[in-house]
Write an enzyme that holds these catalytic residues in place. Structure first.
Site: not given
Ligand SMILES: *Cc1c(COP(=O)(O)O)cnc(C)c1O
Length: 382
Positions: A183
């Site tokens: 992210k």
């Molecule tokens: C990465 C992601 C998540 C989940 O995030 P985590 O921190 O890995 O639990 C949820 N929704 C979207 C759209 C994502 O890209």
């Protein structure tokens, strides 16, 4: 051709961040403590949010929200199928029913027009996604949700630092951020729950740590009151101070990360403009700041005479990593077999699911790396 492999994503971690984590390791308190509290405050300030709870993941945040709302059998949750599987898995595990909305074919975003007809007496929650780091059109979504008194929860996993009409995502409403390593900023693993509803913030805070009604660390106590009792059964989704120390450093660099990502994204847009087989996502026209979490293209498979997976494999042979964000949830084995949605039920979602591909994009990339990706794409398509 590239001689080194270019991954599609890579976290940018600097020496001060490594030192900050090491300092926590030496401090004698490594789990949730003063750093997590500081991270919550700093994130609130950055987004101009009213309340924030640091968590071990965005998935944990969604679980806590569903639990806090008591969502279960008989309830419906509206979400795109073009999303990460975690949202739908949790709806399913709660015993509730996921109701999929289709998306705009070129922004991959949900709209009030696509959601409104899906609302029933049983709808408890609507979960739009700020796709790829662009902001969803919240104004119209808020209108639809508030008219029916349904909670809107923004999946802001892609959107740390994104803005909508000059305000940060997280500034108002309820939003869940992710700090997974791919992210825009990372804690290793982590998430942040932001909400303008103080009761909801307190419920989530309580449920994230066994339902004890205390945080994992209390400043005044120099730890946690050993006498704390369970107020309601809760989970364990607290963020460690080790992770928070990294998160604090990353938050301080987030704007810089986004600037770098924007520059690279612009380069992709310029260079791909005349490649007919490649269709980058459209950028919504309302005022917003794109956080450029992903640079998503769709392969025009008919023009290219090649399917998306072959295209990805050919790029990999040329030392270029790519990703799929996302394979539509309703087309994945379990959901295919249990939901049995007819083919064509979500036309724009399905069209994209087969053609989508994320190109390398991370702050440590050079403009020349973008050039090498586009050169490889042209070679593959030639
Ligand atoms: C990465 C992601 C998540 C989940 O995030 P985590 O921190 O890995 O639990 C949820 N929704 C979207 C759209 C994502 O890209």
């Amino acid at each position: 051709m590239r001689t080194t492999f270019l991954p599609f994503s890579k976290p940018s971690i600097n020496e001060p961040e490594i030192e900050a984590v090491a300092e926590v390791m030496r401090s004698g308190w490594i789990t949730t403590g003063p750093k997590a509290a500081e991270f919550e405050e700093a994130f609130c300030k950055y987004c101009n949010a009213e309340g924030a709870v640091a968590l071990s993941s965005a998935t944990g945040g969604m679980h806590l929200l569903l639990a806090a709302m008591g969502i279960g059998p008989g309830d419906e949750v509206i979400t795109p199928s073009m999303t990460w599987v975690s949202t739908v898995n949790l709806i399913k595990l709660a015993g509730a029913t996921p109701v999929f909305t289709d998306i705009d074919r070129d922004t991959l975003m949900v709209s009030s027009e696509s959601i409104e007809p899906l609302i029933t007496e049983r709808t408890r929650l609507i979960v739009p996604v700020h796709f790829a780091g662009a902001a969803a059109d919240m104004e119209s979504l808020r209108k639809v949700a508030s008219a029916k008194n349904i909670l809107l929860v923004e999946d802001a996993a892609h959107a740390a630092g994104a803005e909508y009409y000059g305000e940060k995502i997280g500034h108002c409403g309820t939003a869940i951020f992710s700090f997974h390593p791919i992210k825009n900023m990372t804690c290793g693993e982590g998430g942040m729950f932001c909400s303008g509803d103080p009761d909801l913030v307190e419920r989530v805070r309580r449920l994230k740590f066994h339902g004890l009604g205390v945080d994992a660390y209390d400043r005044a106590m120099q730890g946690r009151a050993p006498q704390a009792e369970v107020l309601e059964p809760g989970f364990k989704y607290n963020l460690t101070d080790l992770a928070a120390a990294l998160g604090l450093g990353q938050l301080g660099r987030l704007d810089n990360f986004i600037e770098k990502r924007s520059r690279l994204a612009r380069r992709y847009q310029e260079l791909l403009d005349d490649v007919d087989e490649i269709l980058p996502l459209a950028v919504p026209s309302y005022p917003m700041r794109h956080a450029w979490h992903l640079f998503v293209i769709r392969l025009d498979t008919e023009r290219a005479g090649m399917d998306r997976d072959t295209f990805m494999a050919e790029l990999k042979k040329r030392n270029i990593g790519t990703g799929i964000h996302f394979k539509a949830v309703h087309t994945q084995k379990y959901y295919r077999e249990t939901l049995r949605l007819p083919e064509g039920a979500l036309p724009a979602t399905e069209w994209n699911s087969e053609r989508i591909c994320s190109l390398p994009l991370f702050p440590g990339m050079a403009v020349e790396d973008v050039d090498s990706v586009v050169a490889a794409i042209k070679e593959v398509l030639a």
